[in-house]
Design a protein around this motif. Sequence first.
Motif, PDB file in Angstrom:
ATOM      1  N   MET A   9     -18.548   0.844 -21.107  1.00 26.64           N
ATOM      2  CA  MET A   9     -19.341  -0.151 -20.377  1.00 26.64           C
ATOM      3  C   MET A   9     -18.513  -0.849 -19.301  1.00 26.64           C
ATOM      4  N   GLY A  10     -18.952  -0.743 -18.049  1.00 24.11           N
ATOM      5  CA  GLY A  10     -18.258  -1.414 -16.961  1.00 24.11           C
ATOM      6  C   GLY A  10     -19.007  -2.640 -16.473  1.00 24.11           C
ATOM      7  N   THR A  11     -20.089  -2.399 -15.729  1.00 27.35           N
ATOM      8  CA  THR A  11     -20.801  -3.474 -15.026  1.00 27.35           C
ATOM      9  C   THR A  11     -21.078  -4.687 -15.918  1.00 27.35           C
ATOM     10  N   ARG A  12     -21.476  -4.481 -17.186  1.00 21.46           N
ATOM     11  CA  ARG A  12     -21.796  -5.639 -18.023  1.00 21.46           C
ATOM     12  C   ARG A  12     -20.597  -6.567 -18.168  1.00 21.46           C
ATOM     13  N   VAL A  14      -5.093   1.981 -20.484  1.00 22.05           N
ATOM     14  CA  VAL A  14      -4.756   1.878 -19.053  1.00 22.05           C
ATOM     15  C   VAL A  14      -5.374   3.059 -18.319  1.00 22.05           C
ATOM     16  N   ASN A  15      -5.894   2.793 -17.130  1.00 18.99           N
ATOM     17  CA  ASN A  15      -6.451   3.847 -16.288  1.00 18.99           C
ATOM     18  C   ASN A  15      -5.451   4.217 -15.184  1.00 18.99           C
ATOM     19  N   LEU A  16      -5.180   5.532 -15.085  1.00 21.22           N
ATOM     20  CA  LEU A  16      -4.313   6.030 -14.021  1.00 21.22           C
ATOM     21  C   LEU A  16      -5.145   6.922 -13.104  1.00 21.22           C
ATOM     22  N   THR A  21      -7.551   8.880 -17.554  1.00 23.98           N
ATOM     23  CA  THR A  21      -7.227   9.407 -16.230  1.00 23.98           C
ATOM     24  C   THR A  21      -8.504   9.632 -15.434  1.00 23.98           C
ATOM     25  N   SER A  22      -8.388   9.424 -14.125  1.00 27.43           N
ATOM     26  CA  SER A  22      -9.509   9.692 -13.225  1.00 27.43           C
ATOM     27  C   SER A  22      -9.036  10.664 -12.161  1.00 27.43           C
ATOM     28  N   LEU A  23      -9.942  11.475 -11.706  1.00 31.87           N
ATOM     29  CA  LEU A  23      -9.758  12.478 -10.638  1.00 31.87           C
ATOM     30  C   LEU A  23      -9.012  13.719 -11.123  1.00 31.87           C
ATOM     31  N   GLY A  65     -26.342   6.413 -12.573  1.00 34.04           N
ATOM     32  CA  GLY A  65     -26.533   4.965 -12.648  1.00 34.04           C
ATOM     33  C   GLY A  65     -25.300   4.171 -13.029  1.00 34.04           C
ATOM     34  N   ALA A  66     -24.162   4.852 -13.220  1.00 27.84           N
ATOM     35  CA  ALA A  66     -22.939   4.119 -13.599  1.00 27.84           C
ATOM     36  C   ALA A  66     -22.381   3.355 -12.398  1.00 27.84           C
ATOM     37  N   GLY A  67     -21.632   2.292 -12.683  1.00 27.32           N
ATOM     38  CA  GLY A  67     -20.909   1.594 -11.622  1.00 27.32           C
ATOM     39  C   GLY A  67     -19.703   2.426 -11.203  1.00 27.32           C
ATOM     40  N   GLY A  68     -19.138   2.119 -10.039  1.00 28.01           N
ATOM     41  CA  GLY A  68     -17.983   2.877  -9.538  1.00 28.01           C
ATOM     42  C   GLY A  68     -18.409   4.246  -9.038  1.00 28.01           C
ATOM     43  N   GLY A  88     -22.759   4.743 -18.023  1.00 23.22           N
ATOM     44  CA  GLY A  88     -23.888   4.697 -17.111  1.00 23.22           C
ATOM     45  C   GLY A  88     -24.931   3.708 -17.564  1.00 23.22           C
ATOM     46  N   ALA A  89     -24.838   2.461 -17.029  1.00 25.37           N
ATOM     47  CA  ALA A  89     -25.867   1.432 -17.252  1.00 25.37           C
ATOM     48  C   ALA A  89     -26.037   1.036 -18.712  1.00 25.37           C
ATOM     49  N   ILE A  90     -24.971   1.143 -19.492  1.00 25.40           N
ATOM     50  CA  ILE A  90     -25.042   0.695 -20.896  1.00 25.40           C
ATOM     51  C   ILE A  90     -24.720  -0.803 -20.910  1.00 25.40           C
ATOM     52  N   ALA A 118     -19.022 -15.333  -6.744  1.00 25.26           N
ATOM     53  CA  ALA A 118     -20.145 -14.831  -5.936  1.00 25.26           C
ATOM     54  C   ALA A 118     -20.517 -13.400  -6.325  1.00 25.26           C
ATOM     55  N   TYR A 119     -19.517 -12.627  -6.751  1.00 28.46           N
ATOM     56  CA  TYR A 119     -19.758 -11.247  -7.214  1.00 28.46           C
ATOM     57  C   TYR A 119     -20.576 -11.302  -8.509  1.00 28.46           C
ATOM     58  N   LYS A 120     -20.153 -12.174  -9.441  1.00 31.53           N
ATOM     59  CA  LYS A 120     -20.883 -12.305 -10.712  1.00 31.53           C
ATOM     60  C   LYS A 120     -22.335 -12.734 -10.440  1.00 31.53           C
ATOM     61  N   ALA A 154     -14.485  -1.303 -23.052  1.00 35.18           N
ATOM     62  CA  ALA A 154     -14.693  -2.116 -21.844  1.00 35.18           C
ATOM     63  C   ALA A 154     -13.956  -1.372 -20.737  1.00 35.18           C
ATOM     64  N   ALA A 155     -14.720  -0.710 -19.858  1.00 35.44           N
ATOM     65  CA  ALA A 155     -14.175   0.282 -18.923  1.00 35.44           C
ATOM     66  C   ALA A 155     -13.250  -0.359 -17.884  1.00 35.44           C
ATOM     67  N   PRO A 156     -12.277   0.420 -17.395  1.00 32.54           N
ATOM     68  CA  PRO A 156     -11.365  -0.107 -16.374  1.00 32.54           C
ATOM     69  C   PRO A 156     -12.090  -0.280 -15.042  1.00 32.54           C
ATOM     70  N   MET A 157     -11.889  -1.429 -14.402  1.00 31.25           N
ATOM     71  CA  MET A 157     -12.555  -1.666 -13.113  1.00 31.25           C
ATOM     72  C   MET A 157     -11.572  -2.235 -12.105  1.00 31.25           C
ATOM     73  N   PHE A 158     -11.502  -1.551 -10.966  1.00 31.64           N
ATOM     74  CA  PHE A 158     -10.610  -1.940  -9.884  1.00 31.64           C
ATOM     75  C   PHE A 158     -10.913  -3.381  -9.453  1.00 31.64           C
ATOM     76  N   LEU A 159      -9.892  -4.198  -9.365  1.00 27.24           N
ATOM     77  CA  LEU A 159      -9.956  -5.602  -8.930  1.00 27.24           C
ATOM     78  C   LEU A 159     -10.744  -6.510  -9.886  1.00 27.24           C
TER      79      LEU A 159
HETATM   80  C1  LIG Z   1     -16.336  -2.681  -9.825  1.00 26.02           C
HETATM   81  C2  LIG Z   1     -15.989  -1.400 -10.497  1.00 26.02           C
HETATM   82  C3  LIG Z   1     -14.716  -0.888 -10.360  1.00 26.02           C
HETATM   83  C4  LIG Z   1     -14.376   0.307 -10.995  1.00 26.02           C
HETATM   84  N1  LIG Z   1     -13.091   0.765 -10.897  1.00 26.02           N
HETATM   85  C5  LIG Z   1     -12.707   1.876 -11.588  1.00 26.02           C
HETATM   86  C6  LIG Z   1     -11.349   2.305 -11.576  1.00 26.02           C
HETATM   87  O1  LIG Z   1     -10.474   1.711 -10.945  1.00 26.02           O
HETATM   88  N2  LIG Z   1     -11.031   3.401 -12.293  1.00 26.02           N
HETATM   89  C7  LIG Z   1     -11.972   4.081 -13.021  1.00 26.02           C
HETATM   90  O2  LIG Z   1     -11.627   5.070 -13.669  1.00 26.02           O
HETATM   91  N3  LIG Z   1     -13.255   3.696 -13.044  1.00 26.02           N
HETATM   92  C8  LIG Z   1     -13.633   2.602 -12.367  1.00 26.02           C
HETATM   93  N4  LIG Z   1     -14.950   2.166 -12.428  1.00 26.02           N
HETATM   94  C9  LIG Z   1     -15.907   2.885 -13.299  1.00 26.02           C
HETATM   95  C10 LIG Z   1     -15.909   2.275 -14.713  1.00 26.02           C
HETATM   96  O3  LIG Z   1     -14.677   2.501 -15.335  1.00 26.02           O
HETATM   97  C11 LIG Z   1     -17.063   2.882 -15.560  1.00 26.02           C
HETATM   98  O4  LIG Z   1     -17.031   4.287 -15.528  1.00 26.02           O
HETATM   99  C12 LIG Z   1     -18.440   2.430 -15.096  1.00 26.02           C
HETATM  100  O5  LIG Z   1     -18.413   1.080 -14.714  1.00 26.02           O
HETATM  101  C13 LIG Z   1     -19.472   2.618 -16.215  1.00 26.02           C
HETATM  102  O6  LIG Z   1     -20.778   2.417 -15.764  1.00 26.02           O
HETATM  103  P1  LIG Z   1     -21.535   0.980 -15.818  1.00 26.02           P
HETATM  104  O7  LIG Z   1     -20.856   0.141 -14.781  1.00 26.02           O
HETATM  105  O8  LIG Z   1     -22.929   1.323 -15.443  1.00 26.02           O
HETATM  106  O9  LIG Z   1     -21.364   0.433 -17.184  1.00 26.02           O
HETATM  107  C14 LIG Z   1     -15.334   1.003 -11.779  1.00 26.02           C
HETATM  108  C15 LIG Z   1     -16.622   0.460 -11.907  1.00 26.02           C
HETATM  109  C16 LIG Z   1     -16.949  -0.730 -11.286  1.00 26.02           C
HETATM  110  C17 LIG Z   1     -18.319  -1.290 -11.460  1.00 26.02           C
END
Ligand SMILES: Cc1cc2nc3c(=O)[nH]c(=O)nc-3n(C[C@H](O)[C@H](O)[C@H](O)COP(=O)(O)O)c2cc1C
Length: 320
Positions: A198-201, A74-76, A102-104, A148-151, A177-179, A213-215, A17-22
């Motif tokens: 998987m993020g967006t799901r 944890v994502n840094l 890690t990102s970037l 197609g991935a989120g973020g 990416g869109a899984i 409202a986001y959901k 379950a991918a890390p997502m900001f906020l």
């Molecule tokens: C709202 C949102 C916030 C995100 N924030 C981060 C983040 O802070 N750090 C990070 O490494 N990836 C972030 N991502 C990317 C996700 O970790 C992940 O790579 C991506 O969501 C996978 O694609 P999917 O959304 O199509 O499943 C974010 C994605 C979304 C949708």
Amino acid sequence: MTRAKVLLDRLRLPVIAAPMFLVSGPALVMAASRAGVLGTFPALNQRTTEGFADWLDEIRDGLSEGGEALPYGVNLIVHKTNPRVEADLRVCVDKRVPVIITSLGAVPDLVKAVHGYGGVVLHDVINLRHAQKSIEAGVDGLVLVSAGAGGHAGLASPFAFIAEVRAMFDGIIALAGAINTGRHVAAAIAAGADVAYMGTRFIATVESQAPEAYKQMILDSSMADIVYTPAVSGVNGNFMRASLERAGLDPNAPAPPMNMDKKEAKAWRDIWSAGHGVGGIKEVLPVAELVAELEAGFNEAAAALVARQGRAQAVARSES
Ligand SMILES: Cc1cc2nc3c(=O)[nH]c(=O)nc-3n(C[C@H](O)[C@H](O)[C@H](O)COP(=O)(O)O)c2cc1C
């Protein structure tokens, strides 16, 4: 077998379950890890390093109930505009966070520090050049953030990306990416990945921190509503058109400089990121139900592959 592979094999399903900001906080992380996938969150979702350390304690305690601790990550964000990265890493080392994503920037010293306590490092990449640099930095795994991935998504086809990275790397490959479904997870594994990312799901779950409202916008959107633009954060990312329009942001405007500061946080609060998978998301579910659904779909896909080959073999036998 490497430590990273053993950790993934302990999961009920090969899903992070991918890390997502906020969006991802302790409730989502704990629900995901308890359900048998790997829960993760960005350190920056807490405003201070002290608050981040408190979350880690809460998560570790929540995941240690009744026996062996379940893994989480944890994502840094390793970027010069993130002033907290060193302090947050020290906390991760102190608390022995099982998985660091890690990102970037992929930094050999960070990898060494995490390996020093037995942790695993995965690194986000969107192209082969970044993949090569991260492999040189000694990471255990790569997250291939495909089209197609989120973020901050890339543009590579997942099939092509997996094939080229696999040819130069025998560590963990996570595919993003869109899984959305168990069948998609099975497809990722069939294509050569070790785990689906998987993020967006997971935004559309009861435990995510996203506002209602986001959901709802996720449920209402389709692939055609996703805009790929650098206008929000200085690098290309996927965002929902309705939230861009509401904020009056022109997707074709020149990209601002990248900066992990308060302005960036405000932008992500108002402009909502999501990947192409939105069209397939019809329900906000508790994480436990979502994971049960994913498992059923995964098993169906595995059975379908075996059945398909069984039919081909039966036809071949009948014709010989
Ligand atoms: C709202 C949102 C916030 C995100 N924030 C981060 C983040 O802070 N750090 C990070 O490494 N990836 C972030 N991502 C990317 C996700 O970790 C992940 O790579 C991506 O969501 C996978 O694609 P999917 O959304 O199509 O499943 C974010 C994605 C979304 C949708």
